[in-house]
Design an enzyme around this catalytic site. Structure first.
Site, PDB file in Angstrom:
ATOM      1  N   CYS A  58      76.891   0.994 -36.564  1.00 51.84           N
ATOM      2  CA  CYS A  58      76.109  -0.016 -37.007  1.00 51.84           C
ATOM      3  C   CYS A  58      75.538  -0.099 -38.623  1.00 51.84           C
ATOM      4  O   CYS A  58      75.257   0.166 -39.232  1.00 51.84           O
ATOM      5  CB  CYS A  58      75.417   0.436 -35.578  1.00 51.84           C
ATOM      6  SG  CYS A  58      74.644  -1.577 -35.253  1.00 51.84           S
ATOM      7  N   HIS A 184      78.911   0.575 -31.613  1.00 48.22           N
ATOM      8  CA  HIS A 184      78.825   1.329 -30.969  1.00 48.22           C
ATOM      9  C   HIS A 184      79.811   2.833 -30.641  1.00 48.22           C
ATOM     10  O   HIS A 184      79.777   3.230 -29.609  1.00 48.22           O
ATOM     11  CB  HIS A 184      77.289   1.662 -30.130  1.00 48.22           C
ATOM     12  CG  HIS A 184      76.191   1.290 -30.987  1.00 48.22           C
ATOM     13  ND1 HIS A 184      74.740   2.470 -31.075  1.00 48.22           N
ATOM     14  CD2 HIS A 184      75.561   0.353 -31.427  1.00 48.22           C
ATOM     15  CE1 HIS A 184      74.345   1.309 -32.662  1.00 48.22           C
ATOM     16  NE2 HIS A 184      74.938   0.345 -31.909  1.00 48.22           N
ATOM     17  N   GLU A 186      80.029   5.547 -29.882  1.00 50.65           N
ATOM     18  CA  GLU A 186      79.358   6.679 -28.867  1.00 50.65           C
ATOM     19  C   GLU A 186      79.035   6.724 -27.052  1.00 50.65           C
ATOM     20  O   GLU A 186      79.217   7.059 -26.197  1.00 50.65           O
ATOM     21  CB  GLU A 186      78.012   7.488 -29.301  1.00 50.65           C
ATOM     22  CG  GLU A 186      76.524   6.055 -29.549  1.00 50.65           C
ATOM     23  CD  GLU A 186      76.497   5.055 -30.119  1.00 50.65           C
ATOM     24  OE1 GLU A 186      75.387   5.142 -30.661  1.00 50.65           O
ATOM     25  OE2 GLU A 186      77.329   4.804 -31.034  1.00 50.65           O
TER      26      GLU A 186
END
Length: 213
Positions: A58, A184, A186
């Site tokens: 990001c 993202h 994650e």
């Protein structure tokens, strides 16, 4: 994986080598605001110039694009309007649909969006797919007005939104691993099922360490 946390406010042109030289990989994560931004940009530059595997997430992608624009594409003074609203070279800018948003709240680009991967790229290789879906949480993006200049300077846009307007993944193919994404990863990574981009970063680190052994 042994994680070394580095305060980006402490990273400068003078301190970068001392802080980063013993790192096998560098990850610049997401965030908001201008605190520590120049340190993050310098970290991306250090990774690129020293061929250290890099993953930007990001804001980490936006910093990598700013760094490349400044130091490889000849776009001096390149910046994001998030950090300098009067920058003459806004390679990162508010998304078009965010231009007229008055109150922020939950108005960011949120949730899962499709992304088309360019064939023959690192991204397509690690995903083993031509189309993916990833989760987002951002308000700024790579300014499409500068994409062609960045491409000519060697930056590969390996992941794009289906309409071709939003840059999702960028990479430098001549390096073992220099990949950055607007979304993202994650959010979709699990302990026994790591996200392809995290796995790609660690695989590149292990490859380099094996070569040095």
């Amino acid at each position: 994986v042994n994680i070394k946390w580095i305060n980006s406010e402490e990273v400068t042109a003078k301190t970068a080598d001392k802080l980063l030289k013993d790192s096998d990989g560098i990850l610049v994560p997401g965030g908001f605001g201008d605190r520590g931004i120049e340190g993050k940009i310098i970290a991306a530059q250090y990774a690129r110039e020293h061929k250290i595997p890099y993953l930007g997430i990001c804001l980490g992608m936006q910093c990598a694009v700013i760094e490349y624009a400044r130091n490889a594409a000849g776009l001096k003074g390149a910046n994001s309007t998030e950090f300098d609203e009067n920058t003459a070279v806004p390679v990162i800018d508010l998304m078009t649909e965010q231009k007229n948003v008055k109150g922020y709240g939950g108005t960011m680009r949120l949730g899962a969006y499709d992304c088309n991967l360019k064939k023959g790229t690192r991204a397509q290789e690690v995903y083993s797919a031509n189309k993916i879906s990833e989760r987002h949480r951002h308000r700024y993006e790579v300014n499409t007005d500068y994409i062609e200049q960045l491409k000519k300077a060697g930056l590969v846009f390996s992941g794009m939104s289906p309409d071709g307007m939003l840059s999702e993944i960028v990479e430098l193919p001549h390096l073992d691993w220099f990949v950055a994404c607007q979304f993202h990863p994650e959010f979709k990574s699990r302990p026994e099922r790591p996200h392809p981009l995290f796995k790609g970063l660690i695989d590149a680190v292990m490859k380099q360490k094996s070569a040095k052994a």
